[in-house]
Motif scaffolding. Structure first.
Motif, mmCIF file in Angstrom:
data_model
loop_
_atom_site.group_PDB
_atom_site.id
_atom_site.type_symbol
_atom_site.label_atom_id
_atom_site.label_comp_id
_atom_site.label_asym_id
_atom_site.label_seq_id
_atom_site.Cartn_x
_atom_site.Cartn_y
_atom_site.Cartn_z
ATOM 1 N N UNK A 110 41.897 40.834 29.597
ATOM 2 C CA UNK A 110 42.136 41.176 28.171
ATOM 3 C C UNK A 110 43.425 40.604 28.049
ATOM 4 N N UNK A 111 43.819 40.195 26.811
ATOM 5 C CA UNK A 111 45.040 39.842 26.217
ATOM 6 C C UNK A 111 45.292 40.873 25.043
ATOM 7 N N UNK A 112 46.315 41.768 24.928
ATOM 8 C CA UNK A 112 46.571 42.619 24.224
ATOM 9 C C UNK A 112 48.065 42.369 23.438
ATOM 10 N N UNK A 123 50.621 41.687 26.269
ATOM 11 C CA UNK A 123 50.287 42.310 27.568
ATOM 12 C C UNK A 123 48.881 41.669 27.973
ATOM 13 N N UNK A 124 48.921 41.132 29.491
ATOM 14 C CA UNK A 124 47.664 40.477 29.842
ATOM 15 C C UNK A 124 47.105 41.473 31.296
ATOM 16 N N UNK A 125 45.935 41.659 31.256
ATOM 17 C CA UNK A 125 45.428 42.316 32.428
ATOM 18 C C UNK A 125 43.880 41.970 32.977
ATOM 19 N N UNK A 126 43.994 42.014 34.014
ATOM 20 C CA UNK A 126 42.685 41.763 34.778
ATOM 21 C C UNK A 126 42.053 43.182 34.947
ATOM 22 N N UNK A 127 40.864 43.419 34.561
ATOM 23 C CA UNK A 127 40.278 44.652 35.002
ATOM 24 C C UNK A 127 38.758 44.414 35.907
ATOM 25 N N UNK A 128 38.749 45.300 36.692
ATOM 26 C CA UNK A 128 37.628 45.179 37.986
ATOM 27 C C UNK A 128 37.041 46.392 37.915
ATOM 28 N N UNK A 129 35.726 46.535 37.937
ATOM 29 C CA UNK A 129 34.950 47.783 37.954
ATOM 30 C C UNK A 129 34.662 48.077 39.493
ATOM 31 N N UNK A 130 35.262 49.185 39.853
ATOM 32 C CA UNK A 130 35.297 49.445 41.269
ATOM 33 C C UNK A 130 34.573 51.043 41.240
ATOM 34 N N UNK A 131 33.666 51.111 41.860
ATOM 35 C CA UNK A 131 32.841 52.507 41.917
ATOM 36 C C UNK A 131 32.537 53.050 40.390
ATOM 37 N N UNK A 132 32.252 52.133 39.539
ATOM 38 C CA UNK A 132 31.953 52.551 38.073
ATOM 39 C C UNK A 132 33.194 52.938 37.493
#
Length: 142
Positions: A110-112, A123-132
Motif C-alpha cells: 500500500x501507498x498512502x 507512507x508505504x507498507x507491505x501487509x501480510x495476512x498471518x493467521x487471518x
C-alpha cells in the motif's frame, strides 16, 4: 485504484460500482485492505506525534517494524525537545489517499498520502495476512 462516486444527477447507466481490494479471512466477512492500511498509517503518524501509545500497534506491526517505529518516535521526541519551537512536530495527520496492490491472496502493498498542517507525507507498507490477521512487515514513512 481509483474510486468513483455516483451522484443523483448522473444517469443510472453511467454509475460505476465501488471497486475494493478484499481480503478473505477464514470464515469471516471481506475486509477492505485499504481500510486496514489507512488506519495503520494514521496510527503510526499519531505515534510519531506523541498522541498515541505505540503499544496499540503491537499486534499490527511485526517486531522489526515495531522496533523501528519505536526508535523513530524517540528520535522525533528528542529533536522536538531540542528545537523547542514546536513540541509536537506532526500535528493533525490526515490520510488523503490510499492505493493498494495485491501481490497474492496473503500479501498486499500500500501507498498512502498523509497531509499534515505544514506538508504532505508518503507512507508505504507491505501487509501480510498471518493467521487471518493483516500485519505490517515493512513500513516506510517519508
Amino acid at each position: 485504484m481509483t474510486m468513483t462516486v455516483a451522484t443523483a444527477n448522473r444517469p443510472s447507466s453511467r454509475r460505476s460500482t465501488k471497486r475494493t481490494t478484499p481480503a478473505y479471512g477464514p470464515g469471516g466477512p471481506d475486509i477492505d485492505v485499504r481500510l486496514v492500511a489507512r488506519s495503520i498509517a494514521q496510527a503510526a503518524l499519531e505515534v510519531l506525534a506523541g498522541t498515541r501509545p505505540l503499544q496499540q500497534l503491537s499486534r499490527l506491526l511485526d517486531s522489526e517494524c515495531y522496533l523501528s517505529l519505536q526508535h523513530r518516535a524517540a528520535l522525533t521526541r528528542k529533536h522536538a525537545a531540542r528545537t523547542r519551537g514546536n513540541p509536537q512536530p506532526h500535528l493533525s495527520p490526515m490520510v488523503r489517499s490510499v492505493r493498494v496492490c495485491s501481490i497474492s491472496e496473503a500479501i498486499c502493498e500500500a501507498s498512502i498520502v498523509v497531509a499534515e498542517e505544514q506538508r504532505c507525507r508518503a507512507v508505504a507498507m507491505r501487509l501480510e495476512r498471518l493467521d487471518g490477521v493483516w500485519q505490517v512487515t515493512v513500513l516506510e514513512i517519508g
